[in-house]
Scaffold this motif. Structure first.
Motif, PDB file in Angstrom:
ATOM      1  N   GLU A 156       0.844  -1.193   0.000  1.00  9.68           N
ATOM      2  CA  GLU A 156       0.000   0.000   0.000  1.00  9.68           C
ATOM      3  C   GLU A 156       0.881   1.245   0.000  1.00  9.68           C
ATOM      4  O   GLU A 156       1.805   1.354   0.799  1.00  9.68           O
ATOM      5  N   PRO A 157       0.588   2.177  -0.880  1.00  4.59           N
ATOM      6  CA  PRO A 157       1.382   3.408  -0.918  1.00  4.59           C
ATOM      7  C   PRO A 157       1.114   4.252   0.320  1.00  4.59           C
ATOM      8  O   PRO A 157       0.019   4.215   0.893  1.00  4.59           O
ATOM      9  N   SER A 158       2.130   4.988   0.721  1.00  6.42           N
ATOM     10  CA  SER A 158       1.968   5.845   1.891  1.00  6.42           C
ATOM     11  C   SER A 158       1.333   7.160   1.479  1.00  6.42           C
ATOM     12  O   SER A 158       1.523   7.637   0.369  1.00  6.42           O
ATOM     13  N   GLY A 159       0.576   7.733   2.368  1.00 10.30           N
ATOM     14  CA  GLY A 159      -0.203   8.950   2.107  1.00 10.30           C
ATOM     15  C   GLY A 159       0.575  10.189   2.434  1.00 10.30           C
ATOM     16  O   GLY A 159       1.791  10.162   2.457  1.00 10.30           O
ATOM     17  N   PRO A 160      -0.117  11.231   2.676  1.00  8.28           N
ATOM     18  CA  PRO A 160      -1.566  11.348   2.851  1.00  8.28           C
ATOM     19  C   PRO A 160      -2.297  11.369   1.505  1.00  8.28           C
ATOM     20  O   PRO A 160      -1.761  11.827   0.501  1.00  8.28           O
ATOM     21  N   PHE A 161      -3.517  10.833   1.531  1.00  7.61           N
ATOM     22  CA  PHE A 161      -4.362  10.824   0.353  1.00  7.61           C
ATOM     23  C   PHE A 161      -5.584  11.704   0.587  1.00  7.61           C
ATOM     24  O   PHE A 161      -5.933  12.007   1.723  1.00  7.61           O
ATOM     25  N   VAL A 162      -6.215  12.080  -0.499  1.00  6.16           N
ATOM     26  CA  VAL A 162      -7.442  12.876  -0.404  1.00  6.16           C
ATOM     27  C   VAL A 162      -8.558  11.994   0.151  1.00  6.16           C
ATOM     28  O   VAL A 162      -8.439  10.773   0.200  1.00  6.16           O
ATOM     29  N   SER A 163      -9.645  12.616   0.564  1.00  8.04           N
ATOM     30  CA  SER A 163     -10.793  11.859   1.062  1.00  8.04           C
ATOM     31  C   SER A 163     -11.405  11.042  -0.074  1.00  8.04           C
ATOM     32  O   SER A 163     -11.132  11.287  -1.257  1.00  8.04           O
ATOM     33  N   LYS A 164     -12.266  10.099   0.291  1.00 14.13           N
ATOM     34  CA  LYS A 164     -12.904   9.262  -0.729  1.00 14.13           C
ATOM     35  C   LYS A 164     -13.768  10.097  -1.663  1.00 14.13           C
ATOM     36  O   LYS A 164     -13.839   9.815  -2.863  1.00 14.13           O
ATOM     37  N   ASP A 165     -14.427  11.144  -1.145  1.00 14.48           N
ATOM     38  CA  ASP A 165     -15.263  11.995  -1.998  1.00 14.48           C
ATOM     39  C   ASP A 165     -14.421  12.720  -3.045  1.00 14.48           C
ATOM     40  O   ASP A 165     -14.777  12.761  -4.223  1.00 14.48           O
ATOM     41  N   ILE A 166     -13.314  13.291  -2.598  1.00 18.38           N
ATOM     42  CA  ILE A 166     -12.436  14.008  -3.538  1.00 18.38           C
ATOM     43  C   ILE A 166     -11.786  13.012  -4.498  1.00 18.38           C
ATOM     44  O   ILE A 166     -11.667  13.282  -5.698  1.00 18.38           O
ATOM     45  N   ALA A 167     -11.398  11.850  -3.982  1.00 14.07           N
ATOM     46  CA  ALA A 167     -10.810  10.818  -4.843  1.00 14.07           C
ATOM     47  C   ALA A 167     -11.805  10.417  -5.925  1.00 14.07           C
ATOM     48  O   ALA A 167     -11.438  10.268  -7.092  1.00 14.07           O
ATOM     49  N   SER A 168     -13.066  10.268  -5.544  1.00 13.26           N
ATOM     50  CA  SER A 168     -14.100   9.899  -6.503  1.00 13.26           C
ATOM     51  C   SER A 168     -14.257  10.979  -7.579  1.00 13.26           C
ATOM     52  O   SER A 168     -14.396  10.666  -8.769  1.00 13.26           O
ATOM     53  N   GLN A 169     -14.216  12.241  -7.171  1.00 12.23           N
ATOM     54  CA  GLN A 169     -14.314  13.344  -8.137  1.00 12.23           C
ATOM     55  C   GLN A 169     -13.128  13.338  -9.100  1.00 12.23           C
ATOM     56  O   GLN A 169     -13.305  13.524 -10.309  1.00 12.23           O
ATOM     57  N   ARG A 170     -11.934  13.127  -8.556  1.00 15.01           N
ATOM     58  CA  ARG A 170     -10.746  13.112  -9.411  1.00 15.01           C
ATOM     59  C   ARG A 170     -10.782  11.949 -10.395  1.00 15.01           C
ATOM     60  O   ARG A 170     -10.416  12.100 -11.562  1.00 15.01           O
ATOM     61  N   ILE A 171     -11.231  10.807  -9.923  1.00 14.90           N
ATOM     62  CA  ILE A 171     -11.328   9.655 -10.821  1.00 14.90           C
ATOM     63  C   ILE A 171     -12.406   9.901 -11.871  1.00 14.90           C
ATOM     64  O   ILE A 171     -12.212   9.587 -13.050  1.00 14.90           O
TER      65      ILE A 171
END
Length: 137
Positions: free
Chosen positions: A41-56
């Motif tokens: 698993e890559p180390s973060g920090p990552f965006v929230s799931k909502d923002i990740a969904s928008q980016r995808i």
């Protein structure tokens, strides 16, 4: 004179053979590291799931536009189709409860399965790296 020439050729052959084998060890180490890193698993920090969904969603929209304008048999079409499918897979994993880093790795596992996409290690590494960069905070 002739024996000196033959000796030089022999030494050159020995040196090139040694150089080839020493380089092979580095190549094997690099491939092993690449494979090992694929499922970590890559180390973060990552965006929230909502923002990740928008980016995808934004990436998927771009890939759709590109795919509509490419020939199905072209290498470019295959490349963007793979990126499109991987993005959808990652999004589905975190919609179904996985964290963003878990989803990235689960997508790689899916795409490396022989009965699925069976992607090359280099291709899988690129997909993972691109997704990590897209979803980093």
């Amino acid at each position: 004179m002739k024996s000196t020439f033959i000796l030089r050729i022999a030494m050159l052959s020995f040196f090139l053979t040694w150089l080839g084998f020493s380089n092979m060890e580095n190549l094997v180490q690099a491939q092993t590291t690449l494979t090992d890193n694929l499922y970590v698993e890559p180390s973060g920090p990552f965006v929230s799931k909502d923002i990740a969904s928008q980016r995808i969603d934004n990436s998927v929209t771009l890939y759709k536009i590109l795919l509509e304008n490419l020939t199905h048999s072209s290498p470019e079409y295959q490349q963007y189709k793979l990126k499109y499918d991987y993005a959808i897979a990652v999004q589905n994993f975190f919609i179904n409860g996985k964290t963003v880093p878990e989803s990235i790795v689960e997508g790689i596992r899916l795409f490396s399965a022989p009965d699925q996409y069976n992607g090359t290690k280099g291709t899988l590494h690129t997909l993972k790296l691109d997704m990590v960069n897209l979803l980093k905070a």
